[in-house]
Design an enzyme around this catalytic site. Structure first.
Site, short mmCIF file in Angstrom:
data_model
loop_
_atom_site.label_atom_id
_atom_site.label_comp_id
_atom_site.label_asym_id
_atom_site.label_seq_id
_atom_site.Cartn_x
_atom_site.Cartn_y
_atom_site.Cartn_z
CE1 TYR A 299 -0.28 -2.66 -3.06
CE2 TYR A 299 0.26 -4.99 -3.14
CZ TYR A 299 0.66 -3.67 -3.18
OH TYR A 299 1.98 -3.38 -3.36
CB CYS B 43 -2.55 -5.84 18.16
SG CYS B 43 -2.03 -7.18 19.24
#
Ligand SMILES: *Cc1c(COP(=O)(O)O)cnc(C)c1O
Length: 412
Positions: free
Chosen positions: A316, A342
């Site tokens: 968000y 990653c």
């Protein structure tokens, strides 16, 4: 207000030094404060004492059994959204007559489990769901109590991902379809319509959208009365915001007063489903600085907590305050606080002013008690964090840290 404060220059969780907890239980570590959970629940619940009401804590915000038990012992009901959450609520000793079941995709088996448990009611989100509940209940020789979740088409002015009461959202039914759904409910022998439900979104920082939704509910309530359907419960959902950064959400008391004005004379029981406002600021995520690195364009603080532990910043763009557990008083610099995963979207904070920190030091990420651990995953095969609850000077391991064996336990 919460119980994570600096004492003698070091961050404490209630009576205990957070640095000591991090050393003992390892990092990343979720630390919850029992006193804060109790205070938040009390503040919320007591805001509505002038009304007949039930406070049904939203399990998805923080569903740890120990947290649920603590709240259940204070008399909390629960708002659940899955069979798994029903299982947790029952295991925590919640009175089934204080459980309401929301969600757009309740499966037959889940409906059966909830009827078996004799929960208070289903918040129905579609006409097909009503039919399904009706036939499962009939098969079982039971009566299903229901509310229809109405979508009042109110803008809660929050993040689009957590706004749920607008026309374009998947939740609830528009007023006209809702009316037809109540008519149909009257015809179904194994269904009893007892409530009206709505939940317009999360992290609301003003009461106006709630009041706007309430007005629509009240005129709808009148329409149902005129139809000869006398509703006993009005469920206004959750959604009261908290302070992450500089938001100034209304205190539950202010929210309570505003609702009491409109509901005082009605023969109904008000249901509330707070999640974030109970658990959000009752938890922190503690993490250790692994490395720091300067690139030509950025200064990175690489910590051992990642988006798999706390996804809100990545998902968000949420702000979580981050601070040193033992402030060293070094000059501030502009940094990105990132995890080991990653993905470039793996960050806890971006372009944040933080005092210079060094490898091996601990940071606390605040307001992590709601939608923190519950949204965590094992991405990158990272065992999930340990959760502890501090109560004064006592510690409960509410969930032990996962092991590598836990990661592969279900696989072959
Ligand atoms: C998520 C949710 C809540 C809790 O919302 P908060 O913003 O955490 O208070 C309550 N009711 C329903 C139906 C929900 O989906």
């Amino acid at each position: 207000m919460h119980f994570f404060t600096l004492k003698d220059g070091e961050l404490h969780a209630e009576d205990l030094k957070v640095a000591d907890l991090a050393k003992e239980y390892g990092t990343p570590l979720y630390v919850y404060s029992a006193a804060t959970l109790r205070r938040h629940f009390k503040a919320y619940d007591s805001a509505f004492t002038s009304l007949r009401h039930m406070t049904c804590y939203s399990v998805k915000a923080n569903s740890n059994l120990s947290v649920l038990k603590l709240l259940a012992e204070m008399g909390a009901g629960m708002d659940i959204v899955s069979g798994g959450e029903l299982h947790r609520a029952l295991a925590a000793g919640v009175d089934p007559q204080k459980i309401v079941y929301s969600g757009v995709g309740k499966r037959t088996a889940e409906i059966r489990e909830a009827l078996e448990a004799n929960i208070l009611m289903f918040n129905v989100e579609s006409q097909q769901e009503l039919e399904r509940i009706g036939s499962v209940a009939q098969e079982m020789g039971k009566t299903a109590r229901i509310s229809v979740r109405i979508n009042p088409d109110v803008d809660p002015k929050t993040h689009p991902y957590i706004s749920t009461g607008m026309k374009k959202n998947k939740f609830g039914l528009d007023l006209e379809t809702s009316l037809a759904t109540y008519r149909r409910a009257k015809e179904l022998p194994a269904v009893e319509a007892v409530g009206i439900d709505c939940h317009i979104g999360s992290q609301l920082t003003t009461v106006e959208p709630f009041l706007e939704a309430l007005e629509k509910i009240l005129s709808f309530y009148q329409q149902l009365c005129d139809m000869g359907l006398c509703i006993e419960y009005i469920d206004l959902g959750g959604g009261l915001g908290i302070t992450y950064d500089e938001e100034e959400p209304p205190h539950p008391a202010e929210f309570g007063e505003a609702l009491a004005k409109r509901l005082a004379d009605l023969p109904i029981t008000l249901i509330l489903e707070p999640g974030r406002s109970i658990a959000g600021n009752a938890g922190i995520l503690v993490t250790e600085v692994v490395y720091t690195k300067q690139t030509p364009s950025k200064h990175f603080v690489i910590v051992d907590a990642a988006m798999n532990d706390l996804v809100r910043p990545s998902l968000y763009g949420s702000f979580h305050r981050i601070a040193e557990v033992a402030p060293a008083g070094r000059p501030e610099e502009d940094v990105d606080v990132v995890g080991p995963i990653c993905e470039s979207g793996d960050f806890l904070a971006r372009d944040r002013q933080l005092p210079r920190v060094e490898s091996g030091e601990f940071l606390a990420c605040f307001s992590a008690g709601a939608y923190g651990f519950t949204m965590s995953s094992n991405y990158n095969s990272r065992p999930r964090a340990c959760e502890i609850i501090v109560d004064g000077e006592n510690v409960t391991v509410a969930r032990r840290r996962e092991t590598y064996d836990d990661l592969t336990a279900l696989e072959r």
